[in-house]
Design a protein around this motif. Sequence first.
Motif, PDB file in Angstrom:
ATOM      1  N   GLU A  18      20.359   3.878 -20.167  1.00  0.00           N
ATOM      2  CA  GLU A  18      19.896   2.491 -19.997  1.00  0.00           C
ATOM      3  C   GLU A  18      19.570   2.135 -18.547  1.00  0.00           C
ATOM      4  N   GLU A  19      19.852   3.054 -17.627  1.00  0.00           N
ATOM      5  CA  GLU A  19      19.578   2.812 -16.208  1.00  0.00           C
ATOM      6  C   GLU A  19      18.101   3.047 -15.926  1.00  0.00           C
ATOM      7  N   SER A  20      17.558   2.257 -14.998  1.00  0.00           N
ATOM      8  CA  SER A  20      16.152   2.392 -14.653  1.00  0.00           C
ATOM      9  C   SER A  20      15.937   1.913 -13.216  1.00  0.00           C
ATOM     10  N   ILE A  21      15.202   2.704 -12.425  1.00  0.00           N
ATOM     11  CA  ILE A  21      14.898   2.353 -11.041  1.00  0.00           C
ATOM     12  C   ILE A  21      13.419   2.618 -10.803  1.00  0.00           C
ATOM     13  N   GLU A  22      12.696   1.617 -10.314  1.00  0.00           N
ATOM     14  CA  GLU A  22      11.284   1.834  -9.989  1.00  0.00           C
ATOM     15  C   GLU A  22      11.180   2.612  -8.678  1.00  0.00           C
ATOM     16  N   LEU A  23      10.316   3.610  -8.664  1.00  0.00           N
ATOM     17  CA  LEU A  23      10.104   4.436  -7.483  1.00  0.00           C
ATOM     18  C   LEU A  23       9.033   3.779  -6.605  1.00  0.00           C
ATOM     19  N   ILE A  24       9.503   3.033  -5.634  1.00  0.00           N
ATOM     20  CA  ILE A  24       8.634   2.260  -4.732  1.00  0.00           C
ATOM     21  C   ILE A  24       7.805   3.219  -3.870  1.00  0.00           C
ATOM     22  N   SER A  25       6.549   2.848  -3.617  1.00  0.00           N
ATOM     23  CA  SER A  25       5.596   3.612  -2.803  1.00  0.00           C
ATOM     24  C   SER A  25       5.272   4.987  -3.385  1.00  0.00           C
ATOM     25  N   PHE A  26       5.575   5.189  -4.651  1.00  0.00           N
ATOM     26  CA  PHE A  26       5.346   6.479  -5.295  1.00  0.00           C
ATOM     27  C   PHE A  26       3.879   6.891  -5.224  1.00  0.00           C
ATOM     28  N   HIS A  27       2.975   5.987  -5.613  1.00  0.00           N
ATOM     29  CA  HIS A  27       1.547   6.323  -5.654  1.00  0.00           C
ATOM     30  C   HIS A  27       1.013   6.699  -4.276  1.00  0.00           C
ATOM     31  N   GLU A  28       1.339   5.897  -3.285  1.00  0.00           N
ATOM     32  CA  GLU A  28       0.846   6.149  -1.931  1.00  0.00           C
ATOM     33  C   GLU A  28       1.361   7.482  -1.402  1.00  0.00           C
ATOM     34  N   GLU A  29       2.631   7.750  -1.614  1.00  0.00           N
ATOM     35  CA  GLU A  29       3.228   8.991  -1.124  1.00  0.00           C
ATOM     36  C   GLU A  29       2.631  10.216  -1.819  1.00  0.00           C
ATOM     37  N   LEU A  30       2.498  10.153  -3.143  1.00  0.00           N
ATOM     38  CA  LEU A  30       1.954  11.292  -3.882  1.00  0.00           C
ATOM     39  C   LEU A  30       0.489  11.531  -3.524  1.00  0.00           C
ATOM     40  N   GLU A  31      -0.290  10.467  -3.424  1.00  0.00           N
ATOM     41  CA  GLU A  31      -1.701  10.615  -3.046  1.00  0.00           C
ATOM     42  C   GLU A  31      -1.829  11.252  -1.668  1.00  0.00           C
ATOM     43  N   TYR A  32      -0.974  10.841  -0.745  1.00  0.00           N
ATOM     44  CA  TYR A  32      -0.995  11.418   0.601  1.00  0.00           C
ATOM     45  C   TYR A  32      -0.716  12.923   0.546  1.00  0.00           C
ATOM     46  N   LEU A  33       0.324  13.306  -0.211  1.00  0.00           N
ATOM     47  CA  LEU A  33       0.671  14.729  -0.309  1.00  0.00           C
ATOM     48  C   LEU A  33      -0.450  15.532  -0.946  1.00  0.00           C
ATOM     49  N   ILE A  34      -1.015  15.032  -2.027  1.00  0.00           N
ATOM     50  CA  ILE A  34      -2.089  15.745  -2.722  1.00  0.00           C
ATOM     51  C   ILE A  34      -3.264  15.970  -1.774  1.00  0.00           C
ATOM     52  N   THR A  35      -3.657  14.930  -1.063  1.00  0.00           N
ATOM     53  CA  THR A  35      -4.766  15.028  -0.117  1.00  0.00           C
ATOM     54  C   THR A  35      -4.457  16.041   0.979  1.00  0.00           C
ATOM     55  N   ASN A  36      -3.224  16.033   1.434  1.00  0.00           N
ATOM     56  CA  ASN A  36      -2.818  16.932   2.508  1.00  0.00           C
ATOM     57  C   ASN A  36      -2.722  18.394   2.045  1.00  0.00           C
ATOM     58  N   ILE A  37      -2.354  18.617   0.808  1.00  0.00           N
ATOM     59  CA  ILE A  37      -2.159  19.975   0.289  1.00  0.00           C
ATOM     60  C   ILE A  37      -3.488  20.661  -0.026  1.00  0.00           C
ATOM     61  N   LYS A  38      -4.440  19.910  -0.600  1.00  0.00           N
ATOM     62  CA  LYS A  38      -5.708  20.517  -1.018  1.00  0.00           C
ATOM     63  C   LYS A  38      -6.390  21.220   0.155  1.00  0.00           C
TER      64      LYS A  38
END
Length: 119
Positions: free
Chosen positions: A82-102
């Motif tokens: 029943e626990e739930s936590i929203e992962l703040i800044s998830f989209h920005e962080e993942l997009e940054y990593l993807i762009t950096n890795i490619k």
Amino acid sequence: MKKRITIQKASTTENKLFLETKEPVNGLVPAEQMLVDSVQFSFIYLMENQEDYTYIVFPEQIWPFLKSALEQNIPVLLTFREESIELISFHEELEYLITNIKGNSNYGNEMVTKVEENF
């Protein structure tokens, strides 16, 4: 060694991505930062509590759900029962990593290939 919690299952419901763990997540606070584990081919979201960081590990089999969440720009939540936590800044962080890795062999050719194929 930092505590690692691996995402076991992902599902999209009510325009939210739910990432399920097998361990409690209460008391953890989003650190709003992501890392890459190019040895285990995973992304890591940092959470923290009063003592230390906890690594939330997103293995490759979860990546299609992450891609969909990015494309739809929907909230990403870490859940345990029943626990739930929203992962703040998830989209920005993942997009940054993807762009950096490619195209960046610093992450290892296999990691680059996997990211380019999935994202």
